[in-house]
Write an enzyme that holds these catalytic residues in place. Sequence first.
Site, mmCIF file in Angstrom:
data_model
loop_
_atom_site.group_PDB
_atom_site.id
_atom_site.type_symbol
_atom_site.label_atom_id
_atom_site.label_comp_id
_atom_site.label_asym_id
_atom_site.label_seq_id
_atom_site.Cartn_x
_atom_site.Cartn_y
_atom_site.Cartn_z
ATOM 1 N N SER A 72 0.803 -1.219 0.000
ATOM 2 C CA SER A 72 0.000 0.000 0.000
ATOM 3 C C SER A 72 0.842 1.279 0.000
ATOM 4 O O SER A 72 1.651 1.493 -0.888
ATOM 5 C CB SER A 72 -0.930 -0.067 1.211
ATOM 6 O OG SER A 72 -1.785 1.022 1.247
ATOM 7 N N ASP A 289 -3.022 6.477 -3.054
ATOM 8 C CA ASP A 289 -1.858 5.850 -2.422
ATOM 9 C C ASP A 289 -1.289 4.790 -3.374
ATOM 10 O O ASP A 289 -1.784 4.615 -4.495
ATOM 11 C CB ASP A 289 -2.198 5.275 -1.037
ATOM 12 C CG ASP A 289 -3.032 4.015 -1.118
ATOM 13 O OD1 ASP A 289 -3.739 3.828 -2.121
ATOM 14 O OD2 ASP A 289 -3.000 3.199 -0.170
ATOM 15 N N ASP A 293 -6.079 2.353 -3.176
ATOM 16 C CA ASP A 293 -7.335 2.144 -2.440
ATOM 17 C C ASP A 293 -7.613 3.290 -1.469
ATOM 18 O O ASP A 293 -8.567 3.233 -0.695
ATOM 19 C CB ASP A 293 -7.372 0.777 -1.736
ATOM 20 C CG ASP A 293 -6.308 0.613 -0.680
ATOM 21 O OD1 ASP A 293 -5.456 1.514 -0.524
ATOM 22 O OD2 ASP A 293 -6.319 -0.439 -0.003
ATOM 23 N N ALA A 394 -10.441 8.671 7.884
ATOM 24 C CA ALA A 394 -9.972 10.026 7.597
ATOM 25 C C ALA A 394 -8.872 10.005 6.538
ATOM 26 O O ALA A 394 -8.752 10.919 5.722
ATOM 27 C CB ALA A 394 -9.458 10.676 8.874
ATOM 28 N N PRO A 525 -3.117 0.935 20.398
ATOM 29 C CA PRO A 525 -1.959 0.291 19.767
ATOM 30 C C PRO A 525 -2.205 0.178 18.265
ATOM 31 O O PRO A 525 -3.295 -0.204 17.852
ATOM 32 C CB PRO A 525 -1.925 -1.095 20.419
ATOM 33 C CG PRO A 525 -3.298 -1.345 20.937
ATOM 34 C CD PRO A 525 -3.968 -0.026 21.137
ATOM 35 N N SER A 526 -1.193 0.533 17.448
ATOM 36 C CA SER A 526 -1.337 0.394 15.992
ATOM 37 C C SER A 526 -1.454 -1.077 15.626
ATOM 38 O O SER A 526 -0.883 -1.938 16.291
ATOM 39 C CB SER A 526 -0.113 0.996 15.310
ATOM 40 O OG SER A 526 0.013 0.472 14.000
ATOM 41 N N GLY A 527 -2.177 -1.358 14.545
ATOM 42 C CA GLY A 527 -2.271 -2.726 14.043
ATOM 43 C C GLY A 527 -1.287 -2.984 12.915
ATOM 44 O O GLY A 527 -1.224 -4.089 12.378
HETATM 45 C C1 LIG Z 1 -4.354 6.110 11.987
HETATM 46 C C2 LIG Z 1 -4.285 5.395 10.689
HETATM 47 O O1 LIG Z 1 -4.212 6.017 9.630
HETATM 48 N N1 LIG Z 1 -4.312 4.052 10.744
HETATM 49 C C3 LIG Z 1 -4.227 3.224 9.547
HETATM 50 C C4 LIG Z 1 -3.238 2.097 9.761
HETATM 51 O O2 LIG Z 1 -3.682 1.289 10.827
HETATM 52 P P1 LIG Z 1 -3.031 1.242 12.283
HETATM 53 O O3 LIG Z 1 -3.707 0.092 12.957
HETATM 54 O O4 LIG Z 1 -3.354 2.587 12.896
HETATM 55 O O5 LIG Z 1 -1.569 1.076 12.109
HETATM 56 O O6 LIG Z 1 -3.190 1.315 8.569
HETATM 57 C C5 LIG Z 1 -4.432 0.677 8.235
HETATM 58 C C6 LIG Z 1 -4.201 -0.178 7.010
HETATM 59 O O7 LIG Z 1 -3.832 0.577 5.902
HETATM 60 C C7 LIG Z 1 -5.515 1.735 8.004
HETATM 61 O O8 LIG Z 1 -6.737 1.097 7.761
HETATM 62 C C8 LIG Z 1 -5.596 2.641 9.239
HETATM 63 O O9 LIG Z 1 -6.494 3.676 9.008
HETATM 64 MG MG LIG Z 2 -3.590 1.288 0.151
#
Ligand SMILES: CC(=O)N[C@H]1[C@@H](OP(=O)(O)O)O[C@H](CO)[C@@H](O)[C@@H]1O
Ligand SMILES: [Mg+2]
Length: 560
Positions: A72, A289, A293, A394, A525-527
């Site tokens: 991505s 991007d 998507d 967003a 926590p970020s995923g």
């Molecule tokens: C704050 C932010 O932009 N988080 C993104 C990011 O996820 P995180 O879980 O925040 O790392 O990557 C995801 C996959 O592309 C997207 O769906 C999501 O919106």
């Molecule tokens: Mg993408």
Amino acid sequence: MAELAGGEQRAALLAAASLFPVPDGARFSYGTAGFRAEGSTMGPAVCRAGMVAALRSVKLGGAAVGLVITASHNPVRDNGVKIVDEDGGMMSQDWETFADALANAPNPDALLQIVLKFAKDEGIKLGEGHSAQVLLARDTRPTGQYLLDAAVKGVNVVIGAVALDMGILTTPQLHWIVRSKNKGLKASEMDYFTQVIDSFSCLLRLVPKDKGADVMNNRLIVDGANGIGGLKLEEIKSKISGLDIHVRNSGKGEGILNERCGADFVQKEKVVPLGFGLEDVGFRCASFDGDADRLVYFRIVSSTDTRIDLVDGDKILSLFVLFVREQLDIINGNNDEGNKVLPTRFGVIQTAYANGASTDFLENLGLEVVFTPTGVKYLHKKALEYDIGIYFEANGHGTVLFSDHFVSQLESLASEFSSKASGSSQHQAAMRLLAASQLINQAVGDALSGMLLVEAILQYKGWSFQNWCDLYTDLPSRQLKVKVQDRTAIVTTDAERRVCQPSGLQELIDGEIANYSHGRCFVRPSGTEDVVRVYAEASTEEAADSLAKQVAQHVERILG
Ligand SMILES: CC(=O)N[C@H]1[C@@H](OP(=O)(O)O)O[C@H](CO)[C@@H](O)[C@@H]1O
Ligand SMILES: [Mg+2]
């Protein structure tokens, strides 16, 4: 378990696992959007994802399943893989644990045991003359072909499974193809282009005559992030009627994928991306991007300033909401709630990252906004519960979903209106919604078709970019990342808007928020990255910065 898989099947699994051994210490997690890491290290995870995809297809009685090789918006050296389910959406979440276990299986024997156990639990009888098909695609990354080959090897391990290489595609194209194929519809890339181009033209024909767009309004500059979206747009732009499209960072030149360009960069940094020049100042620009998507819009304010006016996913959502509501109002006329011609369950879905001003705007329209955790897999699932479900993150990932039942109601209404008074405003409104349901991707967020829907709506409303910007003013916001020892120590609730663990942290956040006008702040926590994300919003830039900083310090102190 021996009866579950013949010797041939077992040997194939063992051979593929030995071909792509998992390096010591590697740890893959399916996360928010599949497996991602540096491309050259992804072979084992991708090969195993190929096995998962093939087994998924077996489980679904041979329905087509998709597999996309992409990372991505991440840097060009990274790559990743995600699996597309039968309906064109993300792979069912209850298979993620299996995907994780397989990707991390330390040796061929462990892998075999995991597959045998999972197959048994899922009632999949391995090696019994099943049919299974996996459609594969990749973006333009240099490691793409190597990883696609690894995925094909993984698919081929499952006896009866067929791998079909669909070539270089945008992520949403593959989702669309899988969905269409399983619905028995035309499903080639050419069919995708034809549907998008035709439904866009149809929407333009339905623009009220007094709203004719001026030349300034026809010019659209698109930032292709040096990725696949730019290449595809170059391919079809001459066939898109009513727009004068110019592609920057098209992917044909020297520019590096996602480097200081693309939707993620534009939305996060809010400055002019590389590849744009003086001639673009003042014009409406869209940014995709790397796998097309995500979509955001922007305008370069002046030739002496690197700042931009940003229109993010929340404002795209708001525009779509206004358009859909307007068509429903036209169809329903002045009839009260109980006597509506087309009663519609209309859902608007956001995440905690949605700018508070957008949520206020939507709620002031009388709509109920539903929140889900971050990640398209959650938003999409929620949107499917409605006749029309609109969701956006967003950062620009989102779409408008129309239920099959609603589309068939709309079709009957359209022909009824047409037999009474073809060309009536009710007939036209129904036709607009039908065209929109054809244009916008029903499987996943899609920058290309989303952009064309935006363009059609701006023309329909006779709106300039400024009119769109003026819908509401974003509240200043700030995002920070905090590196901690174990980000999973943070457990959230209420669609990630509140922390329930570690105890005491939410009270500290609440204490900080109380010091700010329009203050809002949450941590999660970020995923996709090993960080805790902090988001803060307040009435001024300084206040948002300071709120984020204060809360980040609490997180650091408590989680170390
Ligand atoms: C704050 C932010 O932009 N988080 C993104 C990011 O996820 P995180 O879980 O925040 O790392 O990557 C995801 C996959 O592309 C997207 O769906 C999501 O919106
Ligand atoms: Mg993408």
